[in-house]
Design a protein around this motif. Structure first.
Motif, mmCIF file in Angstrom:
data_model
loop_
_atom_site.group_PDB
_atom_site.id
_atom_site.type_symbol
_atom_site.label_atom_id
_atom_site.label_comp_id
_atom_site.label_asym_id
_atom_site.label_seq_id
_atom_site.Cartn_x
_atom_site.Cartn_y
_atom_site.Cartn_z
ATOM 1 N N ILE A 116 0.651 -1.714 -0.107
ATOM 2 C CA ILE A 116 0.152 -0.308 0.414
ATOM 3 C C ILE A 116 1.560 1.179 0.276
ATOM 4 C CG2 ILE A 116 -1.464 1.423 1.528
ATOM 5 C CD1 ILE A 116 -2.595 -1.480 2.064
ATOM 6 N N ALA A 117 0.122 2.239 -0.785
ATOM 7 C CA ALA A 117 1.389 3.291 -1.222
ATOM 8 C C ALA A 117 1.195 4.306 -0.349
ATOM 9 C CB ALA A 117 1.335 3.824 -2.082
ATOM 10 N N LYS A 118 1.402 4.525 0.438
ATOM 11 C CA LYS A 118 1.156 6.228 2.256
ATOM 12 C C LYS A 118 2.952 6.814 1.744
ATOM 13 C CE LYS A 118 -0.160 2.028 5.399
ATOM 14 N NZ LYS A 118 -0.144 1.363 6.730
ATOM 15 N N ILE B 106 2.291 19.490 12.146
ATOM 16 C CA ILE B 106 1.608 18.569 13.216
ATOM 17 C C ILE B 106 1.812 16.970 12.074
ATOM 18 C CG2 ILE B 106 -0.863 18.413 12.372
ATOM 19 C CD1 ILE B 106 -2.010 17.241 14.857
ATOM 20 N N ILE B 107 1.825 15.882 12.418
ATOM 21 C CA ILE B 107 2.382 14.442 11.513
ATOM 22 C C ILE B 107 0.905 13.671 10.969
ATOM 23 C CG2 ILE B 107 4.011 12.938 10.747
ATOM 24 C CD1 ILE B 107 6.040 14.269 13.014
ATOM 25 N N ALA C 226 6.353 19.199 4.749
ATOM 26 C CA ALA C 226 7.404 18.347 3.994
ATOM 27 C C ALA C 226 6.504 16.854 3.246
ATOM 28 C CB ALA C 226 7.942 17.908 4.920
ATOM 29 N N PHE C 227 5.873 16.725 2.952
ATOM 30 C CA PHE C 227 5.753 15.643 2.442
ATOM 31 C C PHE C 227 6.925 14.161 1.568
ATOM 32 C CE2 PHE C 227 3.169 12.885 -0.685
ATOM 33 C CZ PHE C 227 1.846 13.995 -0.044
ATOM 34 N N ASN C 228 6.548 13.433 2.425
ATOM 35 C CA ASN C 228 7.429 11.948 2.069
ATOM 36 C C ASN C 228 7.254 10.762 1.848
ATOM 37 O OD1 ASN C 228 9.972 13.130 2.576
ATOM 38 N ND2 ASN C 228 9.066 13.662 4.592
ATOM 39 N N LYS C 229 7.858 9.963 0.966
ATOM 40 C CA LYS C 229 6.918 8.768 -0.003
ATOM 41 C C LYS C 229 7.119 7.521 1.492
ATOM 42 C CE LYS C 229 3.883 9.741 -3.275
ATOM 43 N NZ LYS C 229 2.408 9.543 -3.661
ATOM 44 N N ILE C 230 6.263 6.986 2.000
ATOM 45 C CA ILE C 230 7.315 5.986 3.043
ATOM 46 C C ILE C 230 7.177 4.791 2.245
ATOM 47 C CG2 ILE C 230 6.424 4.357 4.357
ATOM 48 C CD1 ILE C 230 4.732 6.953 5.656
#
Length: 211
Positions: A122-124, A174-175, A207-211
């Motif tokens: 699953i892409a997160k 907030i994350i 910030a925006f990061n693919k997991i």
């Protein structure tokens, strides 16, 4: 049972048989397959007995209702009767065999396709939002409470902290972790600014990061 799978030698013999046939008695499933399936109890080593492992997975793919409809097991090995040579008009049987073979091949193909379409990971994404209040009199704890009240499938809130800006004003950083196919960051921001406009002045993506 026609075949013996109580030991490796028997499984090896069954493995050789399945190189030419789809099921224990030929090209259609039967009670013989059910007995062998139950006797094995677990899938054999695919590297050592590749045909038996394929057969085992195929039998496991049928529902219990489908298995109950199979013919009962025979106590003798499947072999053509001696008087089959007397049947001078056996074309119907040959057509039946071809049809059974076609159906079996279609089922095996469908099973292989189903197994090849295993769902991927699953892409997160991990997103950090900067949420700015209207002024220094805005209740930041209450603002954070409102933000965290947003619940959505695929959205998980993480840690948050208040960071000084200027003139005594602080922002909420907030994350959150989102599933990309279920949650849109733009929609989330629009919801925060729209539903809690008495507290929130603006929302920025820090910030925006693919997991």
């Amino acid at each position: 049972m026609v075949h013996n799978v109580s030991n490796d030698a028997g499984i090896a013999e069954f493995n050789t048989y399945l190189a030419d046939f789809a099921y224990a008695t030929g090209y259609t499933p039967s009670g013989e397959d059910l007995e062998l399936f139950g006797a094995l109890k677990a899938a054999p080593c695919a590297k050592k007995f590749v045909n038996v492992a394929r057969w085992y997975a195929n039998i496991a793919s049928f529902t219990e209702a489908e298995r109950k409809a199979w013919p009962k097991a025979s106590n003798s090995a499947a072999a053509p009767a001696e008087d089959d040579d007397l049947d001078l008009f056996g074309s119907d049987d040959e057509e039946d065999d071809e049809e059974k073979k076609r159906i079996t091949e279609e089922r095996l193909k469908a099973y292989a396709e189903k197994k090849s379409k295993k769902p991927g990971p699953i892409a997160k994404s991990s997103v950090i939002l900067d949420i700015k209040p209207w002024d220094d009199e805005t209740n930041l704890e209450e603002m954070e409470k409102h933000v965290r009240s947003i619940e959505q499938d695929g959205l998980v809130w993480g840690g948050g902290k208040f960071i000084p800006l200027a003139y005594g004003i602080k922002k909420l950083q907030i994350i959150c972790v989102i599933e990309d196919l279920k949650v849109s960051v733009d929609d989330l921001i629009e919801k925060i600014t729209g539903d809690f406009d008495e507290h929130v002045q603006s929302v920025d993506i820090a910030a925006f990061n693919k997991i």
